[in-house]
Motif scaffolding. Structure first.
Motif, PDB file in Angstrom:
ATOM      1  N   UNK A  35       0.845  -1.190   0.000  1.00  0.00           N
ATOM      2  CA  UNK A  35       0.000   0.000   0.000  1.00  0.00           C
ATOM      3  C   UNK A  35       0.880   1.240   0.000  1.00  0.00           C
ATOM      4  N   UNK A  36       0.633   2.107  -0.987  1.00  0.00           N
ATOM      5  CA  UNK A  36       1.392   3.352  -1.125  1.00  0.00           C
ATOM      6  C   UNK A  36       0.676   4.456  -0.345  1.00  0.00           C
ATOM      7  N   UNK A  37       1.418   5.113   0.552  1.00  0.00           N
ATOM      8  CA  UNK A  37       0.844   6.131   1.431  1.00  0.00           C
ATOM      9  C   UNK A  37       1.575   7.451   1.237  1.00  0.00           C
ATOM     10  N   UNK A  38       0.810   8.505   1.074  1.00  0.00           N
ATOM     11  CA  UNK A  38       1.350   9.873   1.050  1.00  0.00           C
ATOM     12  C   UNK A  38       0.947  10.518   2.366  1.00  0.00           C
ATOM     13  N   UNK A  39       1.924  10.773   3.228  1.00  0.00           N
ATOM     14  CA  UNK A  39       1.645  11.385   4.526  1.00  0.00           C
ATOM     15  C   UNK A  39       1.534  12.890   4.319  1.00  0.00           C
ATOM     16  N   UNK A  40       0.501  13.480   4.905  1.00  0.00           N
ATOM     17  CA  UNK A  40       0.275  14.919   4.765  1.00  0.00           C
ATOM     18  C   UNK A  40       1.385  15.693   5.471  1.00  0.00           C
ATOM     19  N   UNK A 129      -6.970  12.785   7.502  1.00  0.00           N
ATOM     20  CA  UNK A 129      -6.333  14.070   7.812  1.00  0.00           C
ATOM     21  C   UNK A 129      -4.813  13.924   7.892  1.00  0.00           C
ATOM     22  N   UNK A 130      -4.359  12.682   8.149  1.00  0.00           N
ATOM     23  CA  UNK A 130      -2.923  12.436   8.310  1.00  0.00           C
ATOM     24  C   UNK A 130      -2.268  11.905   7.054  1.00  0.00           C
ATOM     25  N   UNK A 131      -3.051  11.208   6.239  1.00  0.00           N
ATOM     26  CA  UNK A 131      -2.439  10.545   5.086  1.00  0.00           C
ATOM     27  C   UNK A 131      -3.454  10.345   3.980  1.00  0.00           C
ATOM     28  N   UNK A 132      -2.911  10.092   2.793  1.00  0.00           N
ATOM     29  CA  UNK A 132      -3.730   9.735   1.636  1.00  0.00           C
ATOM     30  C   UNK A 132      -3.228   8.391   1.127  1.00  0.00           C
ATOM     31  N   UNK A 133      -4.142   7.459   0.934  1.00  0.00           N
ATOM     32  CA  UNK A 133      -3.772   6.164   0.351  1.00  0.00           C
ATOM     33  C   UNK A 133      -3.764   6.348  -1.163  1.00  0.00           C
TER      34      UNK A 133
END
Length: 146
Positions: A35-40, A129-133
């Motif tokens: 799973x690729x996660x972009x942390x805000x 609010x913390x991350x986008x999958x």
């Protein structure tokens, strides 16, 4: 069909049987969901604290229950602003592990986090609010023969 054509047909059938009977130079190994996660911005420590407090105990319980083999978290150096900076990897024994997965895994997660399904859904939404999958990918390990 003349003798030459018959002989050629028999030769092709024989050769295809030999090719099919040969052992493959690899076997199918475990399956991972990546799973690729972009942390805000400004949320990395908060997201890591969530992973420590909530994600880790659930993954450990899933491992103990035999639902997964392992899990890992990888930090990454994104090449652009829309790239993942964190990867969550969960390893399963095989593709068959996905059959009935929700029925096996969901009760474990709800019990460990002491939540109802509705509370779990709300918690998932609040993590937005913390991350986008960015997405997930299923990959299978291929183990080369000795």
């Amino acid at each position: 069909m003349n003798k030459l054509q018959k002989g050629f047909a028999v030769l092709l059938l024989t050769m295809s049987g030999v090719v099919c009977a040969q052992e493959l130079p690899y076997s199918e190994g475990p399956v991972s969901v990546v799973t690729r996660v972009k942390v805000m911005d400004g949320q990395f420590d908060n997201y890591m604290a969530y992973l420590q407090k909530s994600y880790r105990p659930v993954m450990e319980a899933q491992k103990k229950a035999g639902n997964i083999l392992s899990y890992s978290i990888y930090d990454a150096s994104p090449q652009g602003p829309s790239d993942a900076d964190l990867y969550l990897v969960v390893r399963y024994p095989n593709m068959a592990s996905f059959d009935g997965q929700r029925q096996r895994m969901e009760p474990v997660g709800l019990r460990i986090n002491n939540q109802t399904r509705e509370q779990a859904n709300e918690a998932t939404a609040s993590r937005g609010k913390m991350r986008e999958i960015l997405g997930s990918e299923v990959v299978r390990e291929l183990v080369l023969a000795p």
